[in-house]
Design a protein around this motif. Structure first.
Motif, mmCIF file in Angstrom:
data_model
loop_
_atom_site.group_PDB
_atom_site.id
_atom_site.type_symbol
_atom_site.label_atom_id
_atom_site.label_comp_id
_atom_site.label_asym_id
_atom_site.label_seq_id
_atom_site.Cartn_x
_atom_site.Cartn_y
_atom_site.Cartn_z
ATOM 1 N N MET A 119 10.300 -5.315 8.167
ATOM 2 C CA MET A 119 9.086 -5.877 8.632
ATOM 3 C C MET A 119 8.140 -4.859 7.904
ATOM 4 O O MET A 119 8.336 -3.846 7.571
ATOM 5 N N ARG A 120 6.759 -5.312 7.655
ATOM 6 C CA ARG A 120 5.844 -4.730 6.837
ATOM 7 C C ARG A 120 4.418 -5.236 7.405
ATOM 8 O O ARG A 120 4.243 -6.456 7.569
ATOM 9 N N GLY A 121 3.528 -4.418 7.440
ATOM 10 C CA GLY A 121 2.282 -4.816 7.857
ATOM 11 C C GLY A 121 1.240 -3.751 7.282
ATOM 12 O O GLY A 121 1.280 -2.784 7.298
ATOM 13 N N GLY A 122 0.014 -4.451 6.964
ATOM 14 C CA GLY A 122 -1.120 -3.761 6.418
ATOM 15 C C GLY A 122 -2.032 -3.064 7.373
ATOM 16 O O GLY A 122 -2.821 -2.205 7.085
ATOM 17 N N SER A 123 -1.933 -3.681 8.546
ATOM 18 C CA SER A 123 -2.854 -3.098 9.721
ATOM 19 C C SER A 123 -2.539 -2.995 10.972
ATOM 20 O O SER A 123 -2.900 -3.573 11.938
ATOM 21 N N TRP A 124 -1.242 -2.360 11.255
ATOM 22 C CA TRP A 124 -0.759 -2.082 12.218
ATOM 23 C C TRP A 124 -1.558 -1.127 13.346
ATOM 24 O O TRP A 124 -2.208 -0.157 12.697
ATOM 25 N N ASN A 125 -1.573 -1.248 14.359
ATOM 26 C CA ASN A 125 -2.317 -0.443 15.390
ATOM 27 C C ASN A 125 -1.440 0.100 16.411
ATOM 28 O O ASN A 125 -0.213 -0.449 16.431
ATOM 29 N N ALA A 275 -2.393 2.410 11.557
ATOM 30 C CA ALA A 275 -3.663 2.366 11.237
ATOM 31 C C ALA A 275 -4.836 2.558 12.089
ATOM 32 O O ALA A 275 -6.029 3.258 11.595
ATOM 33 N N ASP A 276 -4.472 2.504 13.231
ATOM 34 C CA ASP A 276 -5.414 2.730 14.394
ATOM 35 C C ASP A 276 -5.034 3.286 15.548
ATOM 36 O O ASP A 276 -4.191 2.387 16.382
ATOM 37 N N ASP A 277 -4.792 4.653 15.729
ATOM 38 C CA ASP A 277 -4.100 5.182 16.944
ATOM 39 C C ASP A 277 -4.975 5.186 18.174
ATOM 40 O O ASP A 277 -4.478 5.714 19.058
ATOM 41 N N ASN A 278 -6.116 4.985 18.165
ATOM 42 C CA ASN A 278 -7.057 4.812 19.345
ATOM 43 C C ASN A 278 -7.174 3.628 19.955
ATOM 44 O O ASN A 278 -8.155 3.613 21.008
ATOM 45 N N VAL A 279 -6.401 2.631 19.556
ATOM 46 C CA VAL A 279 -6.335 1.035 20.457
ATOM 47 C C VAL A 279 -5.601 1.637 21.693
ATOM 48 O O VAL A 279 -4.688 1.813 21.765
#
Length: 307
Positions: A119-125, A275-279
């Motif tokens: 799997m790959r993703g450019g905007s994982w949170n 990409a966003d640890d604050n979600v």
């Protein structure tokens, strides 16, 4: 097991999501390279590996139980449920994902090392990482427990082999498996043990693989979950567990885990940031995450095989 698929090594970029793989990345890159708009293609490598694993697990079933299907089919179904749990959750978040790559092993006691998905993703949170990481083990655990219950009902109570009688393969029994066995048979008479049938053994393997994947370290599924729960504070937990595992292995001289620990060290013991640890995860996910990680306590055994 998984680790990030980073095609830009050396540059500081946000976490691009996990890749569940135990082997080289090249097959995954080839498959992703083929994801251009064109006619439908038959995924040959996943199909070949699946057929090979059908053969190797059937061979183990024949050698150990004289029954290929009753071991191979339930084990493969459990692995498929696990991997498609990841796969469908990845599709939900529009993350490109490969079909499962099964890993055949040509000899007992398992016939396979499981299956992996690229799997790959450019905007994982943080929330996406949690959902994709936890869904696989939960999806695979359901059939594993069903096969344990039904398989134990088909197993027999036999005299316990005495030292020197050639007991063969002896399986370590996690707490949960012992509880299920107690529910099926009650307390075993002195000098008696359970002779596992192929379905019970397939359930045991499924439970063991699930618990192993939920270890909260590195790129294992449990590593994704613990990082989503604690973020960078998870590194303290990971480091402590790895040190304890190495010391425990040396103290007990149980060297079955040398390869596994070496692989984790090679991939990297700590989980990279998203990409966003604050979600926010929300209370239900936090409770589910800790309960799922707690399964390791009742589903894992440090000495799975004794010959």
């Amino acid at each position: 097991m998984s680790y990030p698929h980073d095609e830009t090594a050396g540059r500081a970029e946000p976490y691009r999501g996990p890749i569940e793989v135990l082997g080289p990345e090249e097959p995954l890159r080839a498959e992703f390279a083929d994801q251009r708009p064109r006619g439908r293609r038959i995924p040959l490598l996943p199909l070949i590996l699946f057929l090979a694993t059908c053969y190797t697990t059937s061979n183990v079933g024949n050698q150990m139980f004289g029954n290929a299907i009753l071991y191979s089919a339930p084990l493969l179904l459990t692995l498929l449920c696990h991997e498609f749990g990841h796969y469908l959750q990845a599709k939900r978040y529009h993350v490109p994902a490969s079909l499962p790559y099964f890993i055949p092993i040509p000899s007992p006691p398992l016939g396979t090392m499981g299956a992996v998905i690229g799997m790959r993703g450019g905007s994982w949170n943080r929330k996406e990482l949690f959902d994709i990481g936890i869904t696989g083990p939960l999806a695979g655990l359901v059939p594993a427990l069903i096969f344990c219950v039904i398989g134990l009902q088909q197993s027999e109570i036999v005299p316990l082999a005495r030292p020197g009688d050639g007991a063969g393969l002896v399986l370590g029994q996690p707490l949960l498996f012992k509880w299920i066995a107690y529910g099926v048979f009650g307390p075993l008479p002195a000098g008696k043990t359970i002779d596992f049938g192929p379905l019970a053994y397939a359930g045991w393997v499924g439970m063991f693989i699930t618990a192993l994947n939920l270890m909260p370290v590195s790129q294992l599924d449990g590593g994704h979950v613990i990082y989503a729960l604690l973020r960078k504070r998870a590194h303290v937990v990971t480091s402590t567990l790895l040190v304890a595992a190495v010391l425990g292995m040396l103290w007990t001289q149980n060297y079955q885990w040398v390869l596994m620990l070496a692989l984790i060290m090679l991939i990297g013991p700590n989980h990279p940031p998203t990409a966003d640890d604050n979600v926010p995860l929300g209370t239900p996910r936090i409770i589910l995450g800790w309960l799922t990680l707690a399964f390791v306590i009742i589903g894992f055994t440090p000495t799975p095989f004794q010959f």
